[in-house]
Design a protein around this motif. Structure first.
Motif, PDB file in Angstrom:
ATOM      1  N   ARG A  77      41.290  38.351  41.927  1.00 19.43           N
ATOM      2  CA  ARG A  77      41.792  37.257  41.092  1.00 19.43           C
ATOM      3  C   ARG A  77      42.347  36.122  41.965  1.00 19.43           C
ATOM      4  N   ALA A  80      39.222  34.286  43.012  1.00 22.93           N
ATOM      5  CA  ALA A  80      38.601  33.610  41.872  1.00 22.93           C
ATOM      6  C   ALA A  80      39.429  32.415  41.425  1.00 22.93           C
ATOM      7  N   ALA A 162      34.153  31.487  37.749  1.00 18.13           N
ATOM      8  CA  ALA A 162      35.381  31.929  38.412  1.00 18.13           C
ATOM      9  C   ALA A 162      36.499  32.158  37.396  1.00 18.13           C
ATOM     10  N   ILE A 165      35.822  35.419  35.592  1.00 19.81           N
ATOM     11  CA  ILE A 165      36.173  36.570  36.438  1.00 19.81           C
ATOM     12  C   ILE A 165      37.676  36.801  36.401  1.00 19.81           C
ATOM     13  N   ALA A 166      38.453  35.725  36.512  1.00 21.20           N
ATOM     14  CA  ALA A 166      39.908  35.857  36.491  1.00 21.20           C
ATOM     15  C   ALA A 166      40.396  36.469  35.182  1.00 21.20           C
TER      16      ALA A 166
END
Length: 320
Positions: A77, A80, A162, A165-166
């Motif tokens: 994280r 990302a 991104a 993903i976080a």
């Protein structure tokens, strides 16, 4: 205060938060590409610390910014968040605001895909239909082969992935992970990665550029605080949909200040992408699963405002 009045106030605060985010993003556009994206991200992250005292609960310690139950996911994280922040700044710098927003609004679709791949979520045809609708909207907006694509379009796609993903990491780590730790992962990731990129070169901002940088960073922090308070007043499923009001601000700012134009195909594509996101949110609400909170902003911390956190007793539980 009645329950209905409290809900109305919470929704109003959410709309205000998203308006503040839009002003923050417009500040990036106003810099007119005068500073490197990583420098803007670094200064924004420094100013982002202004929100920490308001996110910190009575039981939190300052060390919780770096403490976690899963260091591997925390570091993912971390990365990302840094990539998403820098990429989103590039997107808002290079593209018309409405176009940047429309591509970044693919985030719910990316969340759906990543949730299937990594969290093994059961996704039915309705959510897949929303994903397909969103990508059709992107094709309509971009019209590959009929108009030139730029690094801004690539940056918007990278920013959306991104950000997704976080958010998926937040889901994977579970409600026991402290919000302060999740906030710290992105804040410190952006600070350290962009700071490292600045070591080779630094462009001193002018006084006017400092004003826009302060507007970007401090308004982003204020948006986080406002959205967190909105989530304390109403369930998350009422906080997430108003985010699409940012598109109205983007069109307004683009027209008034940046000479942006939107033709009919682009307007149609934007409408399809927004509809895709709203359908995804509606489906998530019906299933009672955590919302993707696809807040679009160069400040990618916004999704934490409605993230579940068992350490905060003030947050609503039924739909978080």
């Amino acid at each position: 205060m009645t329950r209905m009045s409290s809900s109305a106030n919470g929704i109003a605060v959410a709309f205000l938060a998203y308006a503040v985010y839009a002003f923050s993003d417009a500040s990036i556009k106003a810099l007119n590409d005068a500073l490197p994206a990583y420098e803007v991200a670094f200064i924004g992250a420094v100013l982002g610390f202004a929100a920490v005292p308001f996110l910190k609960s009575a039981d939190d310690r300052w060390t919780d910014l770096v403490r976690t139950s899963n260091r591997g996911l925390w570091l993912l994280r971390f990365a990302a968040g840094a990539i998403g922040s820098i990429a989103s700044i590039v997107a808002f710098t290079k593209l018309p605001m409405a176009e940047a927003f429309s591509l970044l609004f693919l985030l719910p679709s990316f969340v759906t895909i990543l949730s299937v791949v990594f969290l093994k979520e059961d996704v039915r045809w309705q959510r897949w239909a929303a994903v397909i609708l969103g990508f059709i909207g992107v094709l309509v907006v971009l019209r590959p082969g009929f108009r030139e694509l730029s690094v801004g379009h690539l940056a918007a796609a990278v920013g959306g992935v991104a950000g997704a993903i976080a958010i998926v990491i937040v889901r994977a780590m579970g409600p026991g992970e402290k919000r302060l730790s999740l906030y710290g992962s992105v804040l410190l990731g952006t600070l350290i990665v962009s700071g490292a990129l600045m070591l080779s070169s630094f462009t001193p901002p002018t006084p006017m550029e400092w004003l826009f940088l302060a507007s970007y960073g401090l308004l982003g922090a204020l948006g986080n605080v406002l959205l967190m308070n909105a989530a304390r007043m109403v369930p998350a499923n009422l906080v997430a949909p108003p985010q699409y009001s940012q598109m109205i601000w983007a069109i307004l700012f683009g027209y008034l200040f940046f000479d942006d134009t939107i033709d009919l195909p682009m307007a149609a594509g934007i409408a399809l992408i927004v509809l895709s996101g709203l359908l995804t949110l509606a489906r998530e609400r019906k299933r009672g699963t955590p919302l993707p909170t696809s807040v679009v902003s160069a400040d990618s911390q916004a999704s934490l405002a409605t993230a579940p956190d068992v350490t905060d007793p003030m947050l609503p539980r039924e739909n978080a």
